[in-house]
Design a protein around this motif. Structure first.
Motif, PDB file in Angstrom:
ATOM      1  N   ALA A   1     -43.771-145.794  -1.590  1.00 52.41           N
ATOM      2  CA  ALA A   1     -45.165-145.110  -1.232  1.00 52.41           C
ATOM      3  C   ALA A   1     -45.822-144.806  -2.787  1.00 52.41           C
ATOM      4  CB  ALA A   1     -44.749-143.766  -0.590  1.00 52.41           C
ATOM      5  N   LEU A   2     -45.189-145.047  -3.805  1.00 47.02           N
ATOM      6  CA  LEU A   2     -45.969-144.819  -5.097  1.00 47.02           C
ATOM      7  C   LEU A   2     -47.136-145.324  -5.183  1.00 47.02           C
ATOM      8  CD1 LEU A   2     -43.055-144.014  -7.643  1.00 47.02           C
ATOM      9  CD2 LEU A   2     -44.435-142.502  -6.805  1.00 47.02           C
ATOM     10  N   PRO A   3     -47.240-146.553  -5.173  1.00 49.54           N
ATOM     11  CA  PRO A   3     -48.616-147.114  -5.176  1.00 49.54           C
ATOM     12  C   PRO A   3     -49.884-146.566  -4.576  1.00 49.54           C
ATOM     13  CG  PRO A   3     -46.909-148.912  -5.020  1.00 49.54           C
ATOM     14  CD  PRO A   3     -46.391-147.699  -4.542  1.00 49.54           C
ATOM     15  N   ASP A   4     -49.532-146.028  -3.220  1.00 46.00           N
ATOM     16  CA  ASP A   4     -50.515-145.573  -2.511  1.00 46.00           C
ATOM     17  C   ASP A   4     -50.781-144.181  -3.044  1.00 46.00           C
ATOM     18  OD1 ASP A   4     -50.918-147.602  -0.530  1.00 46.00           O
ATOM     19  OD2 ASP A   4     -49.150-146.635   0.737  1.00 46.00           O
ATOM     20  N   VAL A   5     -49.664-143.464  -3.750  1.00 43.55           N
ATOM     21  CA  VAL A   5     -50.119-142.182  -4.336  1.00 43.55           C
ATOM     22  C   VAL A   5     -50.962-142.282  -5.550  1.00 43.55           C
ATOM     23  CG1 VAL A   5     -49.118-140.171  -5.703  1.00 43.55           C
ATOM     24  CG2 VAL A   5     -47.910-141.157  -3.409  1.00 43.55           C
ATOM     25  N   PHE A   6     -50.836-143.484  -6.213  1.00 41.91           N
ATOM     26  CA  PHE A   6     -51.481-143.521  -7.486  1.00 41.91           C
ATOM     27  C   PHE A   6     -52.948-143.998  -6.976  1.00 41.91           C
ATOM     28  CE2 PHE A   6     -47.594-145.823  -9.551  1.00 41.91           C
ATOM     29  CZ  PHE A   6     -47.072-144.616  -9.713  1.00 41.91           C
ATOM     30  N   ARG A   7     -53.277-144.424  -5.892  1.00 42.26           N
ATOM     31  CA  ARG A   7     -54.526-144.873  -5.523  1.00 42.26           C
ATOM     32  C   ARG A   7     -55.156-143.720  -4.906  1.00 42.26           C
ATOM     33  NH1 ARG A   7     -52.475-150.261  -4.639  1.00 42.26           N
ATOM     34  NH2 ARG A   7     -51.281-149.671  -2.898  1.00 42.26           N
ATOM     35  N   ALA A   8     -54.502-142.599  -4.378  1.00 41.39           N
ATOM     36  CA  ALA A   8     -54.896-141.552  -3.877  1.00 41.39           C
ATOM     37  C   ALA A   8     -55.550-140.796  -4.833  1.00 41.39           C
ATOM     38  CB  ALA A   8     -53.870-140.698  -3.160  1.00 41.39           C
TER      39      ALA A   8
END
Length: 258
Positions: A100-107
């Protein structure tokens, strides 16, 4: 008894291992306090991320196993949850969190949009747009609307494709620019296939978009194509300058594609 002696011996060994283990983790945390995560190697960053999910194991070995399996730090974070869980020592919670970390970065980047950062300068604009698309596995088109001082008004994903194909809709991009009262526009899409060079369709769309935006008083400042850390810039490659010149020379039959 013999069993009791063995149990006591195991507990002593486990206790000593825990002390060594805890000392290593505290030294790692102290390095981060002093110099930040950028001071760590890629496997050490993974090791640190795993601390919260795997409290009683040596996460260094797991971190190395992850990189061996997926090839790089980015490869690990882009991996599917189920494939991450296949690595020995990984827990279900750790696999879910990492995936899930890439989605966290994009958020995080999306939230920065609300602060209206300045995107003045090629390097700043390129980094901002590249960060939005880094690690994205499907082809996407992102557009950033800028005010007269090159401050970000907003940035949106206009369209998504399946695999390496995405519809670059001139109408949708122009509508986005007008709805946000943009003075300038940055366009970016990614090529997951690995080749950042523009297709003929990319070139034709960029030409059409530039001319259409100019007719409504909006400047297309650049069109980026990204693949990982590689990029192609229409502005840096002189393509936009040729479009500007072509606008004034269409009646003379100058071929933009030569």
């Amino acid at each position: 008894t013999v069993k009791t002696s063995r149990k006591i011996r195991k507990e002593k060994i486990w206790g000593m291992a825990n002390k060594i283990h805890d000392g290593h983790r505290e030294r790692m945390r102290e390095r981060i306090r002093r110099s930040g995560l950028s001071a760590l190697q890629e496997h050490e960053m993974l090791e640190y991320i795993l601390y919260a999910f795997i409290p009683r194991k040596d996460t260094n070995e797991i971190a190395h196993a992850l990189i061996d399996k997926f090839g790089s730090f980015a490869g690990v974070l882009n991996a599917d949850e189920n494939r991450l869980a296949e690595v020995a020592g990984m827990t279900a919670n750790a696999a879910l969190f990492m995936s899930a970390l890439p989605d966290v970065f994009r958020a995080y980047i999306d939230d920065l949009d609300k602060q209206k950062p300045s995107l003045k300068g090629r390097g700043v604009a390129r980094s901002y747009m590249g960060n939005r698309l880094y690690g994205v596995k499907e082809e996407q088109l992102h557009v950033a609307a800028l005010d007269a001082h090159d401050n970000l008004i907003c940035c949106r994903c206009i369209s998504k494709g399946s695999g390496d194909a995405v519809e670059l809709s001139v109408r949708a991009i122009v509508d986005f620019a007008l709805n946000n009262k943009a003075s300038g526009l940055l366009v970016a899409h990614n090529h997951p296939s690995g080749n950042v060079n523009p297709s003929q369709k990319d070139v034709e769309m960029t030409k059409e978009l530039y001319i259409t935006l100019s007719s409504v008083g909006v400047e297309l400042q650049d069109h980026f194509i990204f693949c990982g850390s590689d990029y192609y810039s229409f502005e840096e490659q002189g393509k936009l300058e040729r479009i500007r010149n072509a606008k004034n020379c269409l009646k003379e039959g100058i071929n933009f594609y030569e």
